[in-house]
Design an enzyme around this catalytic site. Structure first.
Site, short mmCIF file in Angstrom:
data_model
loop_
_atom_site.label_atom_id
_atom_site.label_comp_id
_atom_site.label_asym_id
_atom_site.label_seq_id
_atom_site.Cartn_x
_atom_site.Cartn_y
_atom_site.Cartn_z
N ASN A 25 1.13 -1.14 0.25
CA ASN A 25 -0.12 0.06 0.13
C ASN A 25 0.94 1.17 0.16
OD1 ASN A 25 -1.38 2.47 0.81
ND2 ASN A 25 -2.71 0.71 1.53
N ASP A 27 -0.35 4.40 -0.27
CA ASP A 27 -1.01 5.40 0.32
C ASP A 27 0.08 6.46 0.99
OD1 ASP A 27 -3.52 4.48 -0.60
OD2 ASP A 27 -4.51 3.86 1.65
N HIS A 28 0.76 6.11 1.96
CA HIS A 28 1.71 7.09 2.65
C HIS A 28 3.06 8.28 2.13
CE1 HIS A 28 -1.42 6.83 6.35
NE2 HIS A 28 -1.18 5.26 5.63
N ARG A 36 3.72 18.97 1.87
CA ARG A 36 4.53 20.27 1.12
C ARG A 36 3.85 20.58 -0.65
NH1 ARG A 36 9.48 20.93 2.69
NH2 ARG A 36 9.49 22.79 1.35
N HIS A 61 -5.78 3.65 -2.04
CA HIS A 61 -6.88 3.72 -0.92
C HIS A 61 -7.23 5.22 -1.25
CE1 HIS A 61 -9.70 4.15 3.14
NE2 HIS A 61 -9.97 4.34 1.54
N ARG A 63 -9.12 7.95 -0.44
CA ARG A 63 -10.96 8.14 0.42
C ARG A 63 -11.80 9.68 -0.21
NH1 ARG A 63 -10.72 7.46 6.07
NH2 ARG A 63 -9.11 6.26 6.54
N ARG A 67 -7.30 12.58 1.16
CA ARG A 67 -6.11 13.41 2.18
C ARG A 67 -4.68 12.45 1.44
NH1 ARG A 67 -7.82 10.48 7.57
NH2 ARG A 67 -10.02 10.59 7.05
N HIS A 68 -5.01 11.63 0.54
CA HIS A 68 -3.36 11.42 0.20
C HIS A 68 -3.77 11.02 -1.11
CE1 HIS A 68 -5.61 7.21 1.24
NE2 HIS A 68 -5.12 7.42 3.28
N GLU A 88 -8.21 0.07 -2.55
CA GLU A 88 -9.37 0.11 -1.54
C GLU A 88 -10.61 2.04 -1.67
OE1 GLU A 88 -6.85 -1.55 2.35
OE2 GLU A 88 -6.75 0.11 1.56
N THR A 118 -6.70 6.67 10.61
CA THR A 118 -6.46 4.93 9.26
C THR A 118 -8.09 4.48 9.33
OG1 THR A 118 -5.00 3.37 8.13
CG2 THR A 118 -5.77 3.97 11.31
N THR A 119 -8.10 3.74 8.20
CA THR A 119 -9.02 2.65 8.31
C THR A 119 -9.37 1.91 9.85
OG1 THR A 119 -9.24 2.24 6.11
CG2 THR A 119 -10.25 0.65 7.51
N GLU A 169 -10.67 -9.95 2.99
CA GLU A 169 -9.75 -8.93 3.61
C GLU A 169 -9.78 -9.32 5.30
OE1 GLU A 169 -5.63 -6.20 3.65
OE2 GLU A 169 -6.93 -6.66 1.94
N HIS A 212 -2.86 -4.88 7.77
CA HIS A 212 -3.11 -4.07 9.10
C HIS A 212 -2.44 -3.88 9.78
CE1 HIS A 212 -5.12 0.16 9.38
NE2 HIS A 212 -5.19 -0.46 11.28
N GLY A 213 -1.38 -3.47 9.77
CA GLY A 213 -0.90 -3.56 10.95
C GLY A 213 0.64 -3.96 11.08
N GLY A 234 1.62 -1.17 4.28
CA GLY A 234 1.77 -0.35 3.78
C GLY A 234 2.19 0.46 5.05
N HIS A 235 2.21 1.19 5.60
CA HIS A 235 2.42 1.86 7.20
C HIS A 235 3.78 1.06 7.05
CE1 HIS A 235 2.59 4.18 10.65
NE2 HIS A 235 2.34 5.59 9.58
#
Length: 272
Positions: A25, A27-28, A36, A61, A63, A67-68, A88, A118-119, A169, A212-213, A234-235
């Site tokens: 993922n 996203d971040h 910026r 994702h 959203r 936001r990202h 997503e 986050t989700t 998932e 997730h995580g 992802g993160h």
């Protein structure tokens, strides 16, 4: 990407490791860019680096508040990726139109609240069967595989099968949080809960993913569950990329996943 797993049937020849795909993922990367403004760092470049490191697919994702990941990001990812795109999204009319316009390999329907960072938690499938069933059908009619991001709960899995999803998932966030708290009893309980859910989902004819995580320290028990065919991470990987590069972070995760599957294979041979 390997062919979809068919529950109840072996997907590998004797003596070979059961396949486990890794979706990364990105996203971040977009979160950092958006802090910026401008175009750097570029999520598409991150996607190519993740694939270079061993990713089988890319997750993004889109959203509702953007936001990202942006609409432009989705267009570029779909047009230029060399691996499947997993989009997503929330189950809304706006997102349905976007998905049908781009036709990603898969769409993962997730709960979404604007105030969350986050989700948080899985989709309420049991309470949304009537609305989700036609929504899922519209995506599938466009040639898109549909995944539902859910808690590892038997009743929710039954509802996912009822709405016609291709994939579930399983949300591994609670397990990972308990691991961070060094709660051994809680971790053991969550691993068993996931193992039970994984078996139930496979028996229901659903392809099983998880995520997730997940980190280097928590991926092994999940990767050892042979019914799971894909992990989405992802993160953590984007965070590790700050210290050693994204390709290297993905490569290490890929190695840990493969080692876990090798352990399963060796255990299976010793039981014969």
């Amino acid at each position: 990407m390997p062919a979809p797993h068919k529950p109840g049937k072996s997907s590998t020849a004797p003596g070979r490791r059961a396949p486990l795909r890794l979706g990364v993922n990105i996203d971040h990367v977009a979160t950092l860019r958006n802090a910026r403004g401008g175009v750097h760092p570029d999520p598409l470049r991150a996607a190519h680096l993740a694939i270079e490191g061993g990713a089988d697919g890319i997750t993004a994702h889109l959203r509702e508040d953007r936001r990202h990941i942006s609409d432009t990001d989705i267009t570029r990812l779909k047009n230029e990726l060399t691996r499947p795109l997993n989009l997503e999204m929330a189950a809304t009319d706006e997102m349905l139109k976007i998905a049908i316009r781009h036709v990603p390999n898969a769409c993962c329907l997730v709960p979404e609240r604007r105030e969350e960072r986050t989700t948080e938690g899985g989709l309420d499938v049991r309470g949304s069967v009537k609305t989700l069933k036609p929504f899922v059908a519209k995506l599938q009619d466009a040639g898109i595989r549909v995944s539902l991001f859910i808690e590892p709960d038997i009743k929710t899995i039954e509802a996912a099968a009822k709405v016609g999803a291709d994939i579930v998932e399983l949300h591994t966030g609670r397990y990972c949080n308990l691991a961070l708290e060094h709660d051994a009893v809680g971790v053991a309980r969550e691993i068993e809960r996931h193992a039970t859910a994984v078996r139930a989902a496979a028996a229901a004819g659903l392809e099983v993913h998880a995520g997730h995580g997940l980190t280097y320290n928590t991926v092994k028990p999940i990767a050892e569950m042979p019914e799971i065919v894909e992990l989405n991470i992802g993160h953590f990987l984007i965070g590790e990329a700050i210290f050693g590069g994204l390709s290297g972070a993905v490569r290490r995760m890929r190695l840990l996943m493969d080692e876990a599957r090798d352990d399963v294979l060796r255990a299976g041979r010793s039981d014969r």
